[in-house]
Design a protein around this motif. Sequence first.
Motif, PDB file in Angstrom:
ATOM      1  N   PRO A   7       0.817  -1.218   0.000  1.00  8.68           N
ATOM      2  CA  PRO A   7       0.000   0.000   0.000  1.00  8.68           C
ATOM      3  C   PRO A   7       0.851   1.269   0.000  1.00  8.68           C
ATOM      4  O   PRO A   7       1.812   1.387   0.757  1.00  8.68           O
ATOM      5  N   VAL A   8       0.508   2.195  -0.886  1.00  8.62           N
ATOM      6  CA  VAL A   8       1.187   3.492  -0.965  1.00  8.62           C
ATOM      7  C   VAL A   8       0.102   4.562  -0.902  1.00  8.62           C
ATOM      8  O   VAL A   8      -0.711   4.678  -1.825  1.00  8.62           O
ATOM      9  N   PRO A   9       0.049   5.342   0.168  1.00 10.30           N
ATOM     10  CA  PRO A   9      -1.059   6.290   0.367  1.00 10.30           C
ATOM     11  C   PRO A   9      -1.308   7.236  -0.795  1.00 10.30           C
ATOM     12  O   PRO A   9      -2.457   7.454  -1.179  1.00 10.30           O
ATOM     13  N   PHE A  10      -0.269   7.808  -1.381  1.00 12.16           N
ATOM     14  CA  PHE A  10      -0.513   8.779  -2.446  1.00 12.16           C
ATOM     15  C   PHE A  10      -1.074   8.105  -3.702  1.00 12.16           C
ATOM     16  O   PHE A  10      -1.887   8.682  -4.421  1.00 12.16           O
ATOM     17  N   LEU A  11      -0.655   6.855  -3.970  1.00 14.75           N
ATOM     18  CA  LEU A  11      -1.202   6.136  -5.115  1.00 14.75           C
ATOM     19  C   LEU A  11      -2.673   5.794  -4.899  1.00 14.75           C
ATOM     20  O   LEU A  11      -3.472   5.818  -5.838  1.00 14.75           O
ATOM     21  N   ALA A  12      -3.026   5.484  -3.668  1.00  8.18           N
ATOM     22  CA  ALA A  12      -4.432   5.212  -3.353  1.00  8.18           C
ATOM     23  C   ALA A  12      -5.258   6.482  -3.504  1.00  8.18           C
ATOM     24  O   ALA A  12      -6.369   6.467  -4.058  1.00  8.18           O
ATOM     25  N   ALA A  13      -4.722   7.607  -3.042  1.00 11.87           N
ATOM     26  CA  ALA A  13      -5.436   8.881  -3.139  1.00 11.87           C
ATOM     27  C   ALA A  13      -5.630   9.311  -4.593  1.00 11.87           C
ATOM     28  O   ALA A  13      -6.629   9.940  -4.941  1.00 11.87           O
ATOM     29  N   LEU A  14      -4.679   8.947  -5.460  1.00 11.67           N
ATOM     30  CA  LEU A  14      -4.767   9.307  -6.875  1.00 11.67           C
ATOM     31  C   LEU A  14      -5.521   8.261  -7.694  1.00 11.67           C
ATOM     32  O   LEU A  14      -5.658   8.406  -8.909  1.00 11.67           O
ATOM     33  N   GLY A  15      -5.990   7.208  -7.040  1.00 10.48           N
ATOM     34  CA  GLY A  15      -6.789   6.197  -7.733  1.00 10.48           C
ATOM     35  C   GLY A  15      -5.997   5.191  -8.523  1.00 10.48           C
ATOM     36  O   GLY A  15      -6.549   4.443  -9.338  1.00 10.48           O
ATOM     37  N   VAL A  16      -4.679   5.123  -8.285  1.00  7.39           N
ATOM     38  CA  VAL A  16      -3.834   4.173  -9.018  1.00  7.39           C
ATOM     39  C   VAL A  16      -3.894   2.792  -8.367  1.00  7.39           C
ATOM     40  O   VAL A  16      -3.789   1.777  -9.037  1.00  7.39           O
ATOM     41  N   MET A  17      -4.046   2.759  -7.049  1.00  8.67           N
ATOM     42  CA  MET A  17      -4.175   1.476  -6.359  1.00  8.67           C
ATOM     43  C   MET A  17      -5.206   1.605  -5.245  1.00  8.67           C
ATOM     44  O   MET A  17      -5.606   2.715  -4.867  1.00  8.67           O
ATOM     45  N   THR A  18      -5.648   0.472  -4.748  1.00 15.61           N
ATOM     46  CA  THR A  18      -6.594   0.456  -3.627  1.00 15.61           C
ATOM     47  C   THR A  18      -5.826   0.670  -2.324  1.00 15.61           C
ATOM     48  O   THR A  18      -4.593   0.596  -2.292  1.00 15.61           O
ATOM     49  N   VAL A  19      -6.553   0.904  -1.243  1.00 17.52           N
ATOM     50  CA  VAL A  19      -5.900   1.105   0.052  1.00 17.52           C
ATOM     51  C   VAL A  19      -5.188  -0.158   0.513  1.00 17.52           C
ATOM     52  O   VAL A  19      -4.297  -0.110   1.364  1.00 17.52           O
ATOM     53  N   GLU A  20      -5.570  -1.310  -0.054  1.00 13.77           N
ATOM     54  CA  GLU A  20      -4.904  -2.577   0.303  1.00 13.77           C
ATOM     55  C   GLU A  20      -3.630  -2.785  -0.503  1.00 13.77           C
ATOM     56  O   GLU A  20      -2.872  -3.713  -0.248  1.00 13.77           O
ATOM     57  N   GLY A  21      -3.378  -1.934  -1.509  1.00 10.87           N
ATOM     58  CA  GLY A  21      -2.162  -2.047  -2.302  1.00 10.87           C
ATOM     59  C   GLY A  21      -2.339  -2.732  -3.641  1.00 10.87           C
ATOM     60  O   GLY A  21      -1.359  -2.983  -4.350  1.00 10.87           O
ATOM     61  N   LYS A  22      -3.566  -3.017  -4.041  1.00  6.57           N
ATOM     62  CA  LYS A  22      -3.804  -3.648  -5.333  1.00  6.57           C
ATOM     63  C   LYS A  22      -3.892  -2.580  -6.418  1.00  6.57           C
ATOM     64  O   LYS A  22      -4.642  -1.610  -6.284  1.00  6.57           O
ATOM     65  N   VAL A  23      -3.135  -2.762  -7.506  1.00  4.03           N
ATOM     66  CA  VAL A  23      -3.141  -1.790  -8.595  1.00  4.03           C
ATOM     67  C   VAL A  23      -4.463  -1.874  -9.354  1.00  4.03           C
ATOM     68  O   VAL A  23      -4.905  -2.960  -9.737  1.00  4.03           O
ATOM     69  N   VAL A  24      -5.091  -0.726  -9.570  1.00  3.38           N
ATOM     70  CA  VAL A  24      -6.337  -0.662 -10.331  1.00  3.38           C
ATOM     71  C   VAL A  24      -6.035  -0.990 -11.791  1.00  3.38           C
ATOM     72  O   VAL A  24      -5.119  -0.412 -12.385  1.00  3.38           O
ATOM     73  N   LYS A  25      -6.775  -1.921 -12.357  1.00  5.88           N
ATOM     74  CA  LYS A  25      -6.482  -2.413 -13.698  1.00  5.88           C
ATOM     75  C   LYS A  25      -6.408  -1.293 -14.728  1.00  5.88           C
ATOM     76  O   LYS A  25      -5.494  -1.254 -15.569  1.00  5.88           O
ATOM     77  N   ALA A  26      -7.333  -0.354 -14.667  1.00  2.59           N
ATOM     78  CA  ALA A  26      -7.360   0.742 -15.640  1.00  2.59           C
ATOM     79  C   ALA A  26      -6.188   1.701 -15.473  1.00  2.59           C
ATOM     80  O   ALA A  26      -5.901   2.503 -16.369  1.00  2.59           O
ATOM     81  N   LYS A  27      -5.510   1.642 -14.335  1.00  2.00           N
ATOM     82  CA  LYS A  27      -4.398   2.548 -14.052  1.00  2.00           C
ATOM     83  C   LYS A  27      -3.035   1.840 -14.091  1.00  2.00           C
ATOM     84  O   LYS A  27      -2.038   2.403 -13.642  1.00  2.00           O
ATOM     85  N   TYR A  28      -3.017   0.628 -14.644  1.00  3.32           N
ATOM     86  CA  TYR A  28      -1.760  -0.117 -14.594  1.00  3.32           C
ATOM     87  C   TYR A  28      -0.665   0.549 -15.420  1.00  3.32           C
ATOM     88  O   TYR A  28       0.505   0.547 -15.048  1.00  3.32           O
TER      89      TYR A  28
END
Length: 392
Positions: A139-160
């Motif tokens: 998990p990386v907080p700024f990536l979660a805030a920007l919608g790149v990954m979930t709060v659990e650390g999974k990368v959002v498919k559309a943002k890979y």
Amino acid sequence: MSVKTTREEWLAYLERIASGNSLAQASFSIPRRKDEETARKLSVRPIKLKSGLFYQFERHLNNKVFHENVAAEQLPEKLADAMNSYKQALFKTADADVQVLANKKGELTMISRAKTVKEEAVPREHNRSKQYVLPEGEPVPFLAALGVMTVEGKVVKAKYDKFRQINRFLEMVADVVSELPRDRTLRIVDFGCGKSYLTFALYHFLAIKEGLPVRIIGLDLKKDVIEACSKLASELEWDNLSFSVGDIADYEDRSPIDMVVTLHACDTATDAALLKAIGWEASVILSVPCCQHELFRQISQPILQPLLKHGILKERLSALVTDAIRANLLELAGYRTQLLEFIDLEHTPKNILIRAVKSRKSDHAQLKAEYEQFRDFLSVSPYMDKNMNSCV
């Protein structure tokens, strides 16, 4: 804790991390000698091969990467030999991060920072999956805030693709981080920061992962974008990351600037940013140019008419010529310059990154003659060339 270390203590430390299989990563930087045989960077990591545990030594030499797999029992000797060629090293183990500094006499100082949570050094499966600077699943907080990954650390498919781009950028930063000063807070300017995915990534990498004192300012013309970035920086409590509305050419700062980043700045805005960086004598410059129209209107060479008469080919040639001129002018200004393949940005298909590191000037007369011959052959008068005298 900083401790001067005897040779016996140093060798005992290497034997201990090797016998305990606790080394997660080691990196060596700042070669003691500037020669063609010493890699500018050496990294070491454990890997699991069919025949057992090995350690892969990765050397970056003359824009090429070389690998050597070393058996575990040979690790202490290889690490000791490596330290003889470098001024600085960082060892990451299960219990602590240890920085090793060598003075001119070869005497070593070890600076140890214990970890609050013990980490296991896990060998990576060789050639199985891409190892990112920001790993998937972490998990990386700024990536979660920007919608790149979930709060659990999974990368959002559309943002890979964005996730890959961020990591590619950080790989290029990691290669030159040893070139930055260590005696003060690092000051970095990101011109044309836009939505600032990479600005946030840069701060996270330098301040959070590397633990360096840093202050970054992002600059862009879009007020709404700057407001959104400022809000996120505040939510993350990153007080040393700030954003302002402003134009590259008009930005003034008399404080030392250690790194200048400029991504997809249009046409001569890239040149303006590079000139600012040269004027500041920035240690590192990272630039991904965008649209390049200036030389398209200028290039004229009868010998190349079979190519230049086709607009699409002339456009591509103009872009390559523009970046070649920028690289050569940076070299003339005392920078070691590389043109590297990046990952396409969402706003532009351009995928060349200019990376320049401040160094001593060499063969200035020959470089200048080669550049001027190239420039005059194409009958161009580049913006950056015309304005170099104002910054050097």
